[in-house]
Design an enzyme around this catalytic site. Sequence first.
Site, mmCIF file in Angstrom:
data_model
loop_
_atom_site.group_PDB
_atom_site.id
_atom_site.type_symbol
_atom_site.label_atom_id
_atom_site.label_comp_id
_atom_site.label_asym_id
_atom_site.label_seq_id
_atom_site.Cartn_x
_atom_site.Cartn_y
_atom_site.Cartn_z
ATOM 1 N N LYS A 94 -3.245 8.406 2.871
ATOM 2 C CA LYS A 94 -4.482 8.213 3.658
ATOM 3 C C LYS A 94 -4.299 8.767 5.080
ATOM 4 O O LYS A 94 -5.251 9.261 5.679
ATOM 5 C CB LYS A 94 -4.874 6.736 3.701
ATOM 6 C CG LYS A 94 -5.360 6.173 2.365
ATOM 7 C CD LYS A 94 -6.548 6.919 1.799
ATOM 8 C CE LYS A 94 -7.131 6.217 0.573
ATOM 9 N NZ LYS A 94 -8.085 7.079 -0.154
ATOM 10 N N TYR A 115 0.847 -1.210 0.000
ATOM 11 C CA TYR A 115 0.000 0.000 0.000
ATOM 12 C C TYR A 115 0.881 1.259 0.000
ATOM 13 O O TYR A 115 0.499 2.313 -0.509
ATOM 14 C CB TYR A 115 -0.951 -0.035 1.199
ATOM 15 C CG TYR A 115 -2.195 0.796 1.007
ATOM 16 C CD1 TYR A 115 -3.088 0.528 -0.030
ATOM 17 C CD2 TYR A 115 -2.484 1.862 1.858
ATOM 18 C CE1 TYR A 115 -4.229 1.299 -0.204
ATOM 19 C CE2 TYR A 115 -3.623 2.629 1.693
ATOM 20 C CZ TYR A 115 -4.491 2.343 0.661
ATOM 21 O OH TYR A 115 -5.613 3.111 0.497
HETATM 22 P P1 NAP Z 1 -12.224 3.774 -8.370
HETATM 23 O O1 NAP Z 1 -13.540 3.313 -8.799
HETATM 24 O O2 NAP Z 1 -11.072 3.558 -9.304
HETATM 25 O O3 NAP Z 1 -12.337 5.330 -7.973
HETATM 26 C C1 NAP Z 1 -11.198 6.178 -7.836
HETATM 27 C C2 NAP Z 1 -11.554 7.462 -8.508
HETATM 28 O O4 NAP Z 1 -10.536 8.474 -8.307
HETATM 29 C C3 NAP Z 1 -11.715 7.298 -10.013
HETATM 30 O O5 NAP Z 1 -12.935 7.854 -10.432
HETATM 31 C C4 NAP Z 1 -10.516 8.100 -10.514
HETATM 32 O O6 NAP Z 1 -10.647 8.567 -11.826
HETATM 33 C C5 NAP Z 1 -10.503 9.220 -9.503
HETATM 34 N N1 NAP Z 1 -9.330 10.069 -9.696
HETATM 35 C C6 NAP Z 1 -8.024 9.696 -9.791
HETATM 36 N N2 NAP Z 1 -7.277 10.778 -10.065
HETATM 37 C C7 NAP Z 1 -8.116 11.842 -10.119
HETATM 38 C C8 NAP Z 1 -7.947 13.232 -10.381
HETATM 39 N N3 NAP Z 1 -6.728 13.767 -10.645
HETATM 40 N N4 NAP Z 1 -9.031 14.045 -10.368
HETATM 41 C C9 NAP Z 1 -10.260 13.535 -10.141
HETATM 42 N N5 NAP Z 1 -10.501 12.230 -9.906
HETATM 43 C C10 NAP Z 1 -9.422 11.399 -9.906
HETATM 44 O O7 NAP Z 1 -11.777 3.084 -6.989
HETATM 45 P P2 NAP Z 1 -12.457 3.023 -5.535
HETATM 46 O O8 NAP Z 1 -11.876 1.829 -4.904
HETATM 47 O O9 NAP Z 1 -13.938 3.180 -5.633
HETATM 48 O O10 NAP Z 1 -11.810 4.284 -4.805
HETATM 49 C C11 NAP Z 1 -12.578 5.317 -4.217
HETATM 50 C C12 NAP Z 1 -11.944 5.768 -2.907
HETATM 51 O O11 NAP Z 1 -12.076 4.720 -1.945
HETATM 52 C C13 NAP Z 1 -10.456 6.072 -2.992
HETATM 53 O O12 NAP Z 1 -10.151 7.164 -2.140
HETATM 54 C C14 NAP Z 1 -9.839 4.806 -2.440
HETATM 55 O O13 NAP Z 1 -8.525 4.991 -1.945
HETATM 56 C C15 NAP Z 1 -10.829 4.506 -1.344
HETATM 57 N N6 NAP Z 1 -10.785 3.142 -0.788
HETATM 58 C C16 NAP Z 1 -10.845 2.058 -1.600
HETATM 59 C C17 NAP Z 1 -10.811 0.782 -1.062
HETATM 60 C C18 NAP Z 1 -10.856 -0.435 -1.942
HETATM 61 O O14 NAP Z 1 -10.458 -1.519 -1.473
HETATM 62 N N7 NAP Z 1 -11.331 -0.340 -3.176
HETATM 63 C C19 NAP Z 1 -10.727 0.611 0.329
HETATM 64 C C20 NAP Z 1 -10.670 1.746 1.144
HETATM 65 C C21 NAP Z 1 -10.706 3.010 0.577
HETATM 66 P P3 NAP Z 1 -9.695 7.804 -12.949
HETATM 67 O O15 NAP Z 1 -10.225 6.422 -13.102
HETATM 68 O O16 NAP Z 1 -9.816 8.645 -14.138
HETATM 69 O O17 NAP Z 1 -8.284 7.799 -12.409
#
Ligand code: NAP
Length: 254
Positions: free
Chosen positions: A161, A154
């Site tokens: 985070k 990570y």
């Molecule tokens: P996701 O569907 O890939 O969403 C991440 C989003 O961030 C995408 O829409 C991405 O757009 C956007 N992003 C990246 N760079 C950006 C920028 N410069 N400006 C605006 N948007 C941008 O993945 P997710 O897992 O749902 O993630 C959402 C949140 O949850 C994140 O903060 C992640 O760290 C957190 N989270 C995830 C998990 C997990 O296991 N999945 C667990 C805990 C927390 P692009 O696709 O264009 O890059």
Amino acid sequence: MLKNKNGIIFGVANKRSIAWATAQALHGAGARLAFTYQGERLKENVEGLTADSMPGSLLLSCDVTNQDEVDQTFKLVGKEFGRLDFLIHSIAFAPREALDGEYLDTSREAFLKALEISAYSLPQLARAAAPLMTDGGSIVCMSYYGAEKVVAGYNVMGVAKAALESSTRYLANDLGPRNIRVNAISAGPIQTLSARGVSDFSTMLKHHAARAPLRRNVAASEVGNTALFLCSSMSSGITGEVIYVDCGYNVMGV
Ligand code: NAP
């Protein structure tokens, strides 16, 4: 629960996105939503998702590394909605090479990029949203356990985070007098586009499911429902918190 409330959601990339599960919960509670997507590449995805189930949603292009796009986004939201009641920050990014090998080797460029997009964007967006939250508001961001404990692979995202969670507390103090609450959800691992960038993510999923008190992984809808709680008046006394939605994984010792 959210009838006559307006919100903006950052981070819908596709139907697996935590932001999309959150949008469904908020929309189901009656909220009117604006969505941002990063560049034209993702426009079709967001259009396709919202067309049937959420017609009339406002769709805006916004890359958080471009301040002009952020300014324009909130200008348009102000024009269209008048007032904003909540903001969902569900975005993160780290260069692929920084999520492999040792944290020790993180380059300056990768560190700055990860922290800019994944952490600085929270105060950046909160600053732009606050003037529109004239009747109080709720800001919710998404974190992970790697902020506080070492999770192999990570790496710099854990450091980002940690900054995000700390920002949640500082922003809660700054915005509390305006009745704007700021909270983070620490979600267990969920199979999404971003998660695929974390090395050996499937092992992480298996490990969490085996050790969590509920003996399973969390569903994105459960994170969405918690975000709904945090955006509603049901959580009116909660701010500056990190709320775990991880099937209890974080409480376990040996
Ligand atoms: P996701 O569907 O890939 O969403 C991440 C989003 O961030 C995408 O829409 C991405 O757009 C956007 N992003 C990246 N760079 C950006 C920028 N410069 N400006 C605006 N948007 C941008 O993945 P997710 O897992 O749902 O993630 C959402 C949140 O949850 C994140 O903060 C992640 O760290 C957190 N989270 C995830 C998990 C997990 O296991 N999945 C667990 C805990 C927390 P692009 O696709 O264009 O890059």
